[in-house]
Design a protein around this motif. Structure first.
Motif, PDB file in Angstrom:
ATOM      1  N   SER A   1     -88.337 -44.794  20.953  1.00 38.46           N
ATOM      2  CA  SER A   1     -89.164 -45.002  19.763  1.00 38.46           C
ATOM      3  C   SER A   1     -88.765 -44.124  18.584  1.00 38.46           C
TER       4      SER A   1
ATOM      5  N   PHE B   1     -91.610 -41.680  17.442  1.00 33.13           N
ATOM      6  CA  PHE B   1     -92.946 -42.176  17.098  1.00 33.13           C
ATOM      7  C   PHE B   1     -93.908 -41.889  18.246  1.00 33.13           C
ATOM      8  N   TYR B   2     -93.444 -42.189  19.469  1.00 31.60           N
ATOM      9  CA  TYR B   2     -94.189 -41.807  20.667  1.00 31.60           C
ATOM     10  C   TYR B   2     -93.487 -40.611  21.300  1.00 31.60           C
TER      11      TYR B   2
ATOM     12  N   ILE C   1     -98.915 -39.583  19.777  1.00 29.02           N
ATOM     13  CA  ILE C   1     -98.384 -40.067  18.507  1.00 29.02           C
ATOM     14  C   ILE C   1     -98.558 -38.908  17.529  1.00 29.02           C
TER      15      ILE C   1
ATOM     16  N   GLN D   1     -95.936 -49.682  16.788  1.00 27.42           N
ATOM     17  CA  GLN D   1     -94.981 -48.838  16.069  1.00 27.42           C
ATOM     18  C   GLN D   1     -94.400 -49.577  14.875  1.00 27.42           C
ATOM     19  N   LYS D   2     -94.109 -50.843  15.049  1.00 25.64           N
ATOM     20  CA  LYS D   2     -93.525 -51.639  13.960  1.00 25.64           C
ATOM     21  C   LYS D   2     -94.476 -51.689  12.761  1.00 25.64           C
TER      22      LYS D   2
ATOM     23  N   GLY E   1     -95.153 -47.396  11.971  1.00 18.64           N
ATOM     24  CA  GLY E   1     -94.099 -46.386  11.996  1.00 18.64           C
ATOM     25  C   GLY E   1     -93.609 -46.007  10.625  1.00 18.64           C
TER      26      GLY E   1
END
Length: 362
Positions: free
Chosen positions: A282, A285-286, A304, A358-359, A362
């Motif tokens: 990721s 992000f994670y 996160i 995430q998309k 993010g």
């Protein structure tokens, strides 16, 4: 039936749909008795058969040697925290504990009330994000036993190799990963586990103990807290949690139908790899909490970078049918518990949700 939730609860946890449906079919009239197993005497031949068959199934699947006893007790793993030192921590001896997080700490605190204790190893300096190196575990010369928690549910860490205690009795709390992988039982003096994560519903606790350890308990212990009470009475000294024991038996049959413990272990790895791979890919992000060397295949803990995003993650996931993804209140963050009965499809759905989240954020 309405759509099943994507159940990632830490415990009580997911049970296989097949097991629940079988229990539903037999709930009102068990084996033609004209009553539910919840209604019948625990002294009846029907229930004694259920009790004995559940013990035999666990012995078969976990390859438990003949010189061990399987007990079905009440009180959860939390009662075992006290029963172990009460029965096994004799005067002049020390209970040695490996500190790996919340549950190891609870076990140690109970033992301190009963006798002398020592910390044989700890990962507290690293905020319990890893399992201590086996070479760092130092067992006192006068140790009665070495106790460790095989999988820390809250922190999401798990032993990949177990400590070698030599001539010292090895004891493990396996509440959150029992029957998730093969184990050489002969290395242990005693293993215990609350059933409500991998083995069935809440209400029954499994104890697997070497006979010489539990055949004679100190006479000063109250009757219900003596292991020999339950050994001599085949776990039927008092009214047992009969329906929970029945469901443990159904869960064990399910494990056998899946190919046994080794097959379940591979299935668990396939499930958790879907989520760990997404976390690792990721770009930050994670962030996984547990050190990669100690990652649990039962409890995936992650964060996160923003607590607000974590709250949004929980809110949106619940709206899409996911349950139990909020981290434990003591540590925060996020957690997905992927016990034996959590389907691969649920883990695929979670990985897809995480990628989409995430998309969008993010």
């Amino acid at each position: 039936m309405t759509k099943r939730a994507f159940n990632f609860n830490a415990g009580p946890a997911a049970l296989p749909l097949e097991v629940l449906q079988k229990a539903q079919e037999e709930f009102v009239d068990f084996e033609g008795a004209g009553m539910s197993i919840m209604e019948m005497s625990h002294r009846s031949s029907i229930f004694e058969k259920v009790n004995n068959e559940s013990q035999a199934l666990l012995t078969e699947l976990f390859q438990i040697p003949n010189n061990y006893k399987v007990l079905f007790l009440q009180g959860g793993a939390s009662t075992q925290f006290a029963m172990i030192p009460m029965n096994l921590l004799t005067p002049g001896k020390v209970g040695a504990y490996v500190m790996t997080g919340s549950w190891a700490d609870k076990a140690l605190k109970e033992a301190k009330l009963i006798g002398e204790t020592a910390i044989a190893g700890s990962s507290e300096a690293d905020k319990f994000n890893r399992i201590p190196s086996l070479s760092d575990i130092q067992i006192p010369d006068n140790a009665a036993y070495l106790h460790f928690t095989s999988n820390e549910t809250i922190e999401g860490t798990q032993y990949k190799e177990f400590p070698n205690a030599g001539d010292v009795t090895l004891i493990s709390d396996m509440s959150s990963d029992i029957l998730s992988r093969p184990v050489d039982i002969s290395k242990f003096g005693l293993i215990y586990a609350g059933a409500q994560k991998n083995l069935g519903p809440s209400g029954v606790t499994i104890v697997i103990a070497r006979e010489d350890l539990v055949s004679e308990s100190p006479k000063t212990i109250p009757t219900m807290l003596r292991y020999d009470t339950h050994v001599k009475n085949n776990s039927l000294y008092n009214t047992p949690p009969s329906f929970a024991i029945y469901l443990v038996g159904q869960m064990l049959q399910w494990v056998r139908s899946k190919g046994g413990v080794a097959a379940v272990e591979q299935y668990n790895r396939d499930k958790t790899n879907l989520i760990y791979d997404l976390i690792d890919g990721s770009g930050g992000f994670y962030r996984g909490f547990a050190d990669p060397s100690s990652r649990s295949t039962m409890n995936i803990t992650f964060r996160i970078h923003s607590e607000e995003l974590e709250k949004l993650f929980v809110k949106e996931s619940e709206a899409q049918g996911f349950v139990g993804l909020k981290g434990h209140r003591s540590v925060g963050g996020l957690r997905a518990s992927t016990y034996n009965a959590v389907p691969l499809e649920s883990c695929k759905a979670l990985a897809e949700f995480m990628a989409d989240f995430q998309k969008r954020n993010g």
